[in-house]
Design a protein around this motif. Structure first.
Motif, PDB file in Angstrom:
ATOM      1  N   SER A  14       0.825  -1.212   0.000  1.00 59.08           N
ATOM      2  CA  SER A  14       0.000   0.000   0.000  1.00 59.08           C
ATOM      3  C   SER A  14       0.855   1.256   0.000  1.00 59.08           C
ATOM      4  CB  SER A  14      -0.934   0.006   1.215  1.00 59.08           C
ATOM      5  OG  SER A  14      -1.575   1.238   1.374  1.00 59.08           O
ATOM      6  N   ASP A  15       1.894   1.267   0.787  1.00 59.59           N
ATOM      7  CA  ASP A  15       2.728   2.466   0.926  1.00 59.59           C
ATOM      8  C   ASP A  15       3.586   2.743  -0.305  1.00 59.59           C
ATOM      9  OD1 ASP A  15       1.703   2.879   3.442  1.00 59.59           O
ATOM     10  OD2 ASP A  15       3.431   2.066   4.511  1.00 59.59           O
ATOM     11  N   ALA A  16       3.794   1.742  -1.147  1.00 65.22           N
ATOM     12  CA  ALA A  16       4.617   1.940  -2.340  1.00 65.22           C
ATOM     13  C   ALA A  16       3.951   2.927  -3.292  1.00 65.22           C
ATOM     14  CB  ALA A  16       4.849   0.600  -3.044  1.00 65.22           C
ATOM     15  N   ASN A  17       4.771   3.705  -3.985  1.00 60.87           N
ATOM     16  CA  ASN A  17       4.273   4.719  -4.911  1.00 60.87           C
ATOM     17  C   ASN A  17       4.085   4.125  -6.294  1.00 60.87           C
ATOM     18  OD1 ASN A  17       4.598   6.921  -2.957  1.00 60.87           O
ATOM     19  ND2 ASN A  17       6.794   6.593  -3.250  1.00 60.87           N
ATOM     20  N   GLY A  18       2.962   4.433  -6.951  1.00 52.72           N
ATOM     21  CA  GLY A  18       2.794   3.892  -8.285  1.00 52.72           C
ATOM     22  C   GLY A  18       1.487   4.243  -8.958  1.00 52.72           C
ATOM     23  N   ILE A  19       1.402   5.448  -9.553  1.00 49.66           N
ATOM     24  CA  ILE A  19       0.219   5.751 -10.360  1.00 49.66           C
ATOM     25  C   ILE A  19       0.309   4.943 -11.659  1.00 49.66           C
ATOM     26  CG2 ILE A  19       0.001   8.059  -9.399  1.00 49.66           C
ATOM     27  CD1 ILE A  19       1.006   9.089 -12.195  1.00 49.66           C
ATOM     28  N   SER A  20      -0.757   4.968 -12.422  1.00 51.63           N
ATOM     29  CA  SER A  20      -0.813   4.229 -13.682  1.00 51.63           C
ATOM     30  C   SER A  20       0.366   4.588 -14.584  1.00 51.63           C
ATOM     31  CB  SER A  20      -2.119   4.551 -14.400  1.00 51.63           C
ATOM     32  OG  SER A  20      -3.230   4.331 -13.557  1.00 51.63           O
ATOM     33  N   GLY A  21       1.054   3.554 -15.047  1.00 52.73           N
ATOM     34  CA  GLY A  21       2.205   3.750 -15.917  1.00 52.73           C
ATOM     35  C   GLY A  21       3.525   3.910 -15.184  1.00 52.73           C
ATOM     36  N   MET A  74      -0.606  13.983 -12.338  1.00 52.01           N
ATOM     37  CA  MET A  74       0.601  14.201 -13.129  1.00 52.01           C
ATOM     38  C   MET A  74       0.770  15.700 -13.364  1.00 52.01           C
ATOM     39  SD  MET A  74       1.683  12.722 -16.894  1.00 52.01           S
ATOM     40  CE  MET A  74       1.973  11.059 -16.280  1.00 52.01           C
ATOM     41  N   VAL A  75       1.994  16.176 -13.233  1.00 52.83           N
ATOM     42  CA  VAL A  75       2.277  17.594 -13.440  1.00 52.83           C
ATOM     43  C   VAL A  75       2.062  17.951 -14.907  1.00 52.83           C
ATOM     44  CG1 VAL A  75       4.040  19.400 -13.358  1.00 52.83           C
ATOM     45  CG2 VAL A  75       3.899  17.703 -11.512  1.00 52.83           C
ATOM     46  N   LYS A  76       1.248  18.957 -15.123  1.00 55.33           N
ATOM     47  CA  LYS A  76       0.901  19.400 -16.481  1.00 55.33           C
ATOM     48  C   LYS A  76       1.740  20.601 -16.914  1.00 55.33           C
ATOM     49  CE  LYS A  76      -3.022  21.400 -19.025  1.00 55.33           C
ATOM     50  NZ  LYS A  76      -4.430  21.840 -18.895  1.00 55.33           N
ATOM     51  N   ALA A  77       1.971  21.540 -15.990  1.00 59.04           N
ATOM     52  CA  ALA A  77       2.715  22.755 -16.315  1.00 59.04           C
ATOM     53  C   ALA A  77       3.266  23.358 -15.032  1.00 59.04           C
ATOM     54  CB  ALA A  77       1.821  23.767 -17.034  1.00 59.04           C
ATOM     55  N   ILE A  78       4.299  24.179 -15.179  1.00 61.51           N
ATOM     56  CA  ILE A  78       4.919  24.858 -14.045  1.00 61.51           C
ATOM     57  C   ILE A  78       4.698  26.352 -14.218  1.00 61.51           C
ATOM     58  CG2 ILE A  78       7.048  25.267 -12.766  1.00 61.51           C
ATOM     59  CD1 ILE A  78       8.098  22.607 -14.024  1.00 61.51           C
ATOM     60  N   ARG A  79       4.024  26.956 -13.267  1.00 64.34           N
ATOM     61  CA  ARG A  79       3.742  28.388 -13.347  1.00 64.34           C
ATOM     62  C   ARG A  79       4.988  29.203 -12.986  1.00 64.34           C
ATOM     63  NH1 ARG A  79      -2.206  29.062 -10.400  1.00 64.34           N
ATOM     64  NH2 ARG A  79      -3.380  27.777 -11.887  1.00 64.34           N
ATOM     65  N   PRO A  80       5.036  30.434 -13.438  1.00 71.96           N
ATOM     66  CA  PRO A  80       6.185  31.284 -13.091  1.00 71.96           C
ATOM     67  C   PRO A  80       6.394  31.432 -11.588  1.00 71.96           C
ATOM     68  CG  PRO A  80       4.929  32.269 -14.884  1.00 71.96           C
ATOM     69  CD  PRO A  80       4.130  31.097 -14.403  1.00 71.96           C
ATOM     70  N   GLY A  82       6.090  29.135  -9.387  1.00 66.83           N
ATOM     71  CA  GLY A  82       6.527  27.875  -8.799  1.00 66.83           C
ATOM     72  C   GLY A  82       5.414  26.894  -8.490  1.00 66.83           C
ATOM     73  N   MET A  83       4.172  27.268  -8.758  1.00 61.16           N
ATOM     74  CA  MET A  83       3.061  26.341  -8.536  1.00 61.16           C
ATOM     75  C   MET A  83       2.994  25.319  -9.688  1.00 61.16           C
ATOM     76  SD  MET A  83       1.807  27.354  -5.642  1.00 61.16           S
ATOM     77  CE  MET A  83       3.506  27.826  -5.240  1.00 61.16           C
ATOM     78  N   LEU A  84       2.556  24.109  -9.354  1.00 57.61           N
ATOM     79  CA  LEU A  84       2.460  23.043 -10.344  1.00 57.61           C
ATOM     80  C   LEU A  84       1.007  22.821 -10.732  1.00 57.61           C
ATOM     81  CD1 LEU A  84       4.821  20.413  -8.624  1.00 57.61           C
ATOM     82  CD2 LEU A  84       5.461  22.316 -10.122  1.00 57.61           C
ATOM     83  N   GLU A  85       0.688  23.012 -11.991  1.00 57.70           N
ATOM     84  CA  GLU A  85      -0.618  22.622 -12.486  1.00 57.70           C
ATOM     85  C   GLU A  85      -0.586  21.119 -12.770  1.00 57.70           C
ATOM     86  OE1 GLU A  85      -1.599  25.015 -15.846  1.00 57.70           O
ATOM     87  OE2 GLU A  85      -1.621  26.902 -14.707  1.00 57.70           O
ATOM     88  N   PHE A  86      -1.742  20.468 -12.651  1.00 57.68           N
ATOM     89  CA  PHE A  86      -1.735  19.008 -12.782  1.00 57.68           C
ATOM     90  C   PHE A  86      -3.020  18.496 -13.406  1.00 57.68           C
ATOM     91  CE2 PHE A  86      -3.593  20.019  -8.664  1.00 57.68           C
ATOM     92  CZ  PHE A  86      -4.672  19.154  -8.558  1.00 57.68           C
ATOM     93  N   ILE A  87      -2.958  17.259 -13.862  1.00 56.50           N
ATOM     94  CA  ILE A  87      -4.139  16.541 -14.318  1.00 56.50           C
ATOM     95  C   ILE A  87      -4.351  15.343 -13.397  1.00 56.50           C
ATOM     96  CG2 ILE A  87      -3.834  17.222 -16.725  1.00 56.50           C
ATOM     97  CD1 ILE A  87      -2.786  14.336 -17.253  1.00 56.50           C
ATOM     98  N   THR A  88      -5.549  14.810 -13.416  1.00 52.72           N
ATOM     99  CA  THR A  88      -5.823  13.616 -12.621  1.00 52.72           C
ATOM    100  C   THR A  88      -5.479  12.363 -13.421  1.00 52.72           C
ATOM    101  OG1 THR A  88      -8.117  13.612 -13.379  1.00 52.72           O
ATOM    102  CG2 THR A  88      -7.647  14.704 -11.276  1.00 52.72           C
ATOM    103  N   ILE A  89      -5.032  11.352 -12.710  1.00 48.89           N
ATOM    104  CA  ILE A  89      -4.820  10.016 -13.278  1.00 48.89           C
ATOM    105  C   ILE A  89      -5.796   9.087 -12.574  1.00 48.89           C
ATOM    106  CG2 ILE A  89      -3.196   8.119 -13.633  1.00 48.89           C
ATOM    107  CD1 ILE A  89      -2.478  10.611 -15.228  1.00 48.89           C
ATOM    108  N   ALA A 160       5.754  14.790 -14.276  1.00 49.03           N
ATOM    109  CA  ALA A 160       6.150  14.135 -13.024  1.00 49.03           C
ATOM    110  C   ALA A 160       4.935  13.452 -12.409  1.00 49.03           C
ATOM    111  CB  ALA A 160       6.714  15.155 -12.050  1.00 49.03           C
ATOM    112  N   PRO A 161       5.043  12.164 -12.048  1.00 49.79           N
ATOM    113  CA  PRO A 161       3.933  11.481 -11.384  1.00 49.79           C
ATOM    114  C   PRO A 161       3.772  11.960  -9.944  1.00 49.79           C
ATOM    115  CG  PRO A 161       5.821  10.019 -11.566  1.00 49.79           C
ATOM    116  CD  PRO A 161       6.185  11.277 -12.298  1.00 49.79           C
ATOM    117  N   VAL A 162       2.529  11.995  -9.500  1.00 52.47           N
ATOM    118  CA  VAL A 162       2.210  12.485  -8.164  1.00 52.47           C
ATOM    119  C   VAL A 162       1.275  11.474  -7.497  1.00 52.47           C
ATOM    120  CG1 VAL A 162       1.214  14.374  -6.821  1.00 52.47           C
ATOM    121  CG2 VAL A 162       2.379  14.858  -8.994  1.00 52.47           C
ATOM    122  N   VAL A 163       1.598  11.069  -6.268  1.00 49.31           N
ATOM    123  CA  VAL A 163       0.751  10.124  -5.538  1.00 49.31           C
ATOM    124  C   VAL A 163       0.277  10.766  -4.238  1.00 49.31           C
ATOM    125  CG1 VAL A 163       1.927   8.110  -6.502  1.00 49.31           C
ATOM    126  CG2 VAL A 163       2.701   9.047  -4.328  1.00 49.31           C
TER     127      VAL A 163
END
Length: 358
Positions: A14-21, A74-80, A82-89, A160-163
């Motif tokens: 359970s503690d291991a990291n691993g989104i799809s792919g 998953m990180v989609k874009a990096i704002r000026p 320093g905030m990370l925009e993301f999509i859901t997996i 970048a994958p995010v869990v």
């Protein structure tokens, strides 16, 4: 079955990291946990197969499936700034996402902490406060103040994958596990425990553990694994959304502490009724508590598996998980244990003649 050992196994997986792919870390843990039960092989989809060491050539093949991936981002874009925009997996409800900690994998393979943030209420208009929450209005904050710092110091890039950040715990007094990715890491653990409990026993079937990838984004891994294994019959272990807190009691079919759930139907599979009855009758014979369900939505790896080759009889043994597809799930060890017990009794009764009857 060694309860302490089983719970420790569930926690590790359970503690291991691993989104799809990106299931590599999960596979490493499974390889360690299952190294004594047979031989591992792996394909280019990151499906991991565990071929039971006692298999005998020519016997029917039983596919024991569970998926290794978890929902995440998953990180989609990096704002000026320093905030990370993301999509859901995988499937998320936007309101379940903000104000939670996450782990962001950087380009050096290190997971760093982050926080899912939204616009503070102090700066929101009344219209913004009343508007439905959208993913586009959320960001991940890792503490950076510029895009350059994100890229150069944190070594985080796009894709970048995010869990979710959560550690599995067990409350022995109440027999409750809490943690992330119980959909379907409790299934992965159950496959291993089933193989472990049958170690050294003579069977009329061969067993293959199928730890498949990318279930949360369309049951993709099991499309490949089903055609690789070419099984005669399949048992899918799954962490299934519990409904005991969200529907009237008379409608509840996936309740904590009432046993694993065996679905008759979902959006993509009508369970083989003969195999399903065989499993339910065995549960009754051995006093194993089970629940039956009719589902109009959702699906499992059973969907592609039962349609592969010339059609594979398939059932799903589902462990109830409260709040699946959020940062934290709640499950009971007794439901996991009873799912494993049922799978063992099914496997012991299977042979070529029985399978042909399905």
């Amino acid at each position: 079955m060694d309860k302490t050992k089983t719970i420790e196994r569930i926690m590790r997986i359970s503690d291991a990291n691993g989104i799809s792919g990106f299931e590599d870390e999960v596979l490493s843990v499974i390889r360690e946990e299952g190294k004594d039960f047979g031989t591992f092989t792996e394909d280019r989809m990151r499906n991991l197969y565990l071929w039971r060491k006692e298999n005998i050539e020519g016997q029917p093949v039983v596919q024991l499936n569970a998926h290794t991936d978890e929902v995440g981002f998953m990180v989609k874009a990096i704002r000026p700034d320093g905030m990370l925009e993301f999509i859901t997996i995988g499937g998320w409800i936007p309101t379940n996402i903000p104000a939670h900690l996450v782990r962001v994998k950087n380009q050096e393979g290190v997971y760093i902490p982050g926080l899912v943030a939204s616009k503070p209420p102090h700066f929101m208009s009344e219209a913004e406060k009343k508007a439905p929450l959208e993913i586009a209005s959320l960001v991940i904050d890792i503490g950076a103040v510029s895009a350059e710092e994100v890229i150069n110091d944190y070594k985080v890039g796009i894709a970048a994958p995010v869990v979710p950040e959560a550690m599995c715990t067990y409350n022995e007094k109440h027999d409750i596990l809490m943690g992330k990715a119980f959909d379907c890491r409790v299934g992965c653990s159950s496959v291993l425990s089933t193989l472990e409990e049958l170690e050294g026993q003579k069977l009329a079937v061969n067993l293959v553990g199928d730890f498949s990838s990318q279930e949360e984004v369309g049951t993709r891994g099991s499309i490949v694994s089903a055609n690789t294994i070419k099984a005669d019959i399949a048992i899918v272990f799954e962490g299934c959304p519990a409904d005991d807190t969200v529907v009237p009691a008379y409608q509840a079919q996936t309740c904590l502490k009432k046993g694993p759930m065996l679905r008759h139907i979902d959006s993509r599979m009508i369970t083989n009724p003969r195999f399903q009855r065989f499993a339910l009758d065995l549960a009754r014979e051995y006093g194993i508590p089970v629940q039956e369900a009719v589902r109009s939505a959702g699906s499992t790896d059973g969907a592609p598996i039962h349609l592969s080759n010339d059609g594979i009889p398939c059932i799903v043994i589902g462990v109830p998980v409260r709040y699946a597809h959020t940062h934290y799930g709640i499950s009971s060890y007794c439901d996991i244990e009873n799912g494993i017990k049922l799978a063992i009794e099914i496997i012991k009764r299977l042979n070529e003649s029985v399978i042909r009857g399905f």
